[in-house]
Design a protein around this motif. Structure first.
Motif, PDB file in Angstrom:
ATOM      1  N   ASN A 137       4.789  -0.268  -3.581  1.00  0.00           N
ATOM      2  CA  ASN A 137       4.529   1.085  -3.105  1.00  0.00           C
ATOM      3  C   ASN A 137       3.217   1.112  -2.346  1.00  0.00           C
ATOM      4  O   ASN A 137       2.271   0.400  -2.704  1.00  0.00           O
ATOM      5  N   PRO A 138       3.139   1.902  -1.254  1.00  0.00           N
ATOM      6  CA  PRO A 138       1.881   2.008  -0.513  1.00  0.00           C
ATOM      7  C   PRO A 138       0.884   2.889  -1.262  1.00  0.00           C
ATOM      8  O   PRO A 138       1.202   3.486  -2.291  1.00  0.00           O
ATOM      9  N   PRO A 155      -1.324   6.137  -2.034  1.00  0.00           N
ATOM     10  CA  PRO A 155      -1.056   7.565  -1.825  1.00  0.00           C
ATOM     11  C   PRO A 155      -1.937   8.116  -0.712  1.00  0.00           C
ATOM     12  O   PRO A 155      -3.099   7.740  -0.555  1.00  0.00           O
ATOM     13  N   THR A 156      -1.365   9.025   0.085  1.00  0.00           N
ATOM     14  CA  THR A 156      -2.091   9.604   1.223  1.00  0.00           C
ATOM     15  C   THR A 156      -2.514  11.036   0.971  1.00  0.00           C
ATOM     16  O   THR A 156      -3.350  11.574   1.705  1.00  0.00           O
ATOM     17  N   GLU A 157      -1.965  11.678  -0.046  1.00  0.00           N
ATOM     18  CA  GLU A 157      -2.292  13.062  -0.348  1.00  0.00           C
ATOM     19  C   GLU A 157      -2.897  13.155  -1.748  1.00  0.00           C
ATOM     20  O   GLU A 157      -2.543  12.381  -2.632  1.00  0.00           O
ATOM     21  N   LYS A 181      11.088   8.862  -3.481  1.00  0.00           N
ATOM     22  CA  LYS A 181      11.665   8.182  -2.333  1.00  0.00           C
ATOM     23  C   LYS A 181      11.759   6.696  -2.655  1.00  0.00           C
ATOM     24  O   LYS A 181      10.746   6.010  -2.752  1.00  0.00           O
ATOM     25  N   ALA A 222       1.097   6.960  -7.458  1.00  0.00           N
ATOM     26  CA  ALA A 222       1.292   7.082  -6.000  1.00  0.00           C
ATOM     27  C   ALA A 222       2.432   8.038  -5.723  1.00  0.00           C
ATOM     28  O   ALA A 222       3.441   7.671  -5.102  1.00  0.00           O
ATOM     29  N   GLY A 241      -1.738  -0.739  -1.268  1.00  0.00           N
ATOM     30  CA  GLY A 241      -0.662  -0.395  -2.180  1.00  0.00           C
ATOM     31  C   GLY A 241      -0.675  -1.280  -3.424  1.00  0.00           C
ATOM     32  O   GLY A 241      -1.695  -1.900  -3.771  1.00  0.00           O
ATOM     33  N   THR A 274       4.947   8.733  -2.212  1.00  0.00           N
ATOM     34  CA  THR A 274       5.093   7.556  -1.365  1.00  0.00           C
ATOM     35  C   THR A 274       6.504   6.980  -1.477  1.00  0.00           C
ATOM     36  O   THR A 274       7.244   7.270  -2.421  1.00  0.00           O
ATOM     37  N   GLU A 275       6.858   6.167  -0.504  1.00  0.00           N
ATOM     38  CA  GLU A 275       8.176   5.533  -0.506  1.00  0.00           C
ATOM     39  C   GLU A 275       8.088   4.177  -1.217  1.00  0.00           C
ATOM     40  O   GLU A 275       7.340   3.295  -0.810  1.00  0.00           O
TER      41      GLU A 275
END
Length: 406
Positions: free
Chosen positions: A354-355, A357-359, A295, A331, A394, A334-335
């Motif tokens: 980039n932020p 990673p959440t997963e 993304k 990451a 990020g 992420t977008e």
């Protein structure tokens, strides 16, 4: 004969304050014997001429002729010690010549050797002593066939000539040695510059290989990992991942062939050179990343990307490529935000953020050399690069590159 023994045979093998060969050597070379024998014969010849003039004088007793002969022979033999004690020998022969004209030849050789093998100070002291002693010898033992004034003038001129000749020889040897030393340093500096150029070329090739291949191989790794951990994925998704792997492998091989062609040099390959990436080809890189599932949000505020300098555009492309590769590795999902701004006279600024990673994800190992290479690349392009984590967790990379005004 060793290299050390042979080196002093050259006139350039002389140094100040004491030249090579000034000190006594335990082994004589062929040149030593030739020079010493020649010096001995010259001194003996001059001594024999003086002895013949003394013997021709009927007022000279035979005992004086005998003593003169012995002292003259001893003075000539003493020349074999001129390398070990040049100052002492020249000073001793100066004193002997006051009463022994037959030692004049040995004194000339000793003064010449002194001027060649010793610096100016001892030469000046001994030479001054010889000049002061020059009027004493014709005063104590005058030559019936020559006036006192003529004998003094001739003696002074001979001493000055011999000393001057010796110092000229020494100066020439020092000059040649200086030129040889300068040439040696120039060769060493040239070798050092060549080594540095080779090192810089190797670093540039390594950086280019990293920038080019890391992007492709990361795509291979990510999609191969997805296929490995999701064997039950839909056929369409498997086919799309396989297509990306195939295309990335093909592009990686093409890039590798290009780099190998550069290493081989022109004429070693029949393949034409591939076009280098520029700022105008940045959209293709973004499309490729999106096709791989990333993304990416792009803010390209450069009005005429094709007008950007080739080197600057290529640097921007490589920075974006490396940042997208890092975001994909560290990451995923992420977008990524990519912003390019600037223009002629303002320079170019590229920001990739980039932020966190959440997963959870399968981590791809990294060497940490990519950001170092980007910093060096930006510096070589005349700009700068800064990177680091953001407050939200990020990561941000910002680079500023020059774009001269038209």
């Amino acid at each position: 004969m060793t290299r050390t023994e042979y080196r002093w045979l050259l006139p350039s093998a002389m140094a100040d304050p004491e030249l090579p060969g000034d000190r006594h050597r335990t082994r004589r070379t062929v040149r030593d014997w030739a020079v010493d024998i020649t010096a001995f014969l010259c001194a003996a010849g001059i001594g024999l001429l003086a002895l013949a003039a003394i013997d021709a004088d009927d007022t000279t007793a035979d005992v004086f002729v005998l003593v003169d002969s012995v002292i003259g022979a001893a003075a000539c033999c003493a020349l074999w010690l001129r390398r070990r004690w040049p100052v002492g020998l020249a000073a001793t022969l100066t004193v002997v010549c006051i009463v022994e004209p037959v030692a004049a030849g040995a004194l000339m050789v000793a003064l010449f050797s002194l001027a060649v093998h010793r610096p100016f100070k001892p030469v000046a002291i001994v030479g001054a002593g010889a000049l002061l002693a020059a009027p004493l010898q014709p005063l104590l033992r005058p030559d019936p066939a020559t006036s006192f004034l003529a004998s003094v003038v001739f003696g002074v001129l001979i001493i000055l000539l011999v000393l001057s000749w010796g110092m000229v020889v020494r100066s020439r040897r020092q000059l040649v040695l200086s030129l040889r030393e300068r040439a040696r340093r120039a060769e060493a500096e040239a070798a050092l510059r060549a080594e540095q150029a080779q090192r810089l070329a190797r670093e540039a090739i390594a950086r280019e290989m990293h920038d080019v291949l890391a992007h492709r191989l990361t795509l291979l790794s990510v999609h191969a990992g997805a296929l490995e951990f999701r064997p039950d994925a839909p056929a369409a998704e498997v086919g799309r991942a396989a297509g990306v792997i195939r295309d990335s492998a093909h592009e990686a091989l093409q890039d590798l062939r290009e780099i190998i062609g550069v290493l081989r040099g022109p004429g070693d390959t029949d393949e034409g050179e591939r076009p280098q990436p520029t700022l105008a080809t940045l959209d293709a890189l973004i499309a490729e990343s999106r096709l791989a599932g990333m993304k990416v949000v792009v803010h390209n505020r450069v009005a005429e990307p094709r007008a950007a300098p080739a080197a600057t555009g290529r640097t921007v492309y490589r920075i974006a490529q490396e940042c997208l590769t890092n975001a994909r590795k560290h990451a995923p999902g992420t977008e990524v935000s990519l912003t390019v701004t600037g223009g002629p006279g303002e320079g170019l600024t590229i920001e990739v953020e980039n932020p966190a990673p959440t997963e959870p994800f399968e981590r791809v190992p990294g060497s940490g050399q990519g950001l170092i290479g980007l910093t060096e690349r930006a510096t070589l392009a005349g700009g700068g690069l800064e990177h680091g984590p953001t407050e939200a967790g990020g990561f941000l990379v910002r680079a500023r590159l020059p774009w001269p005004a038209a």
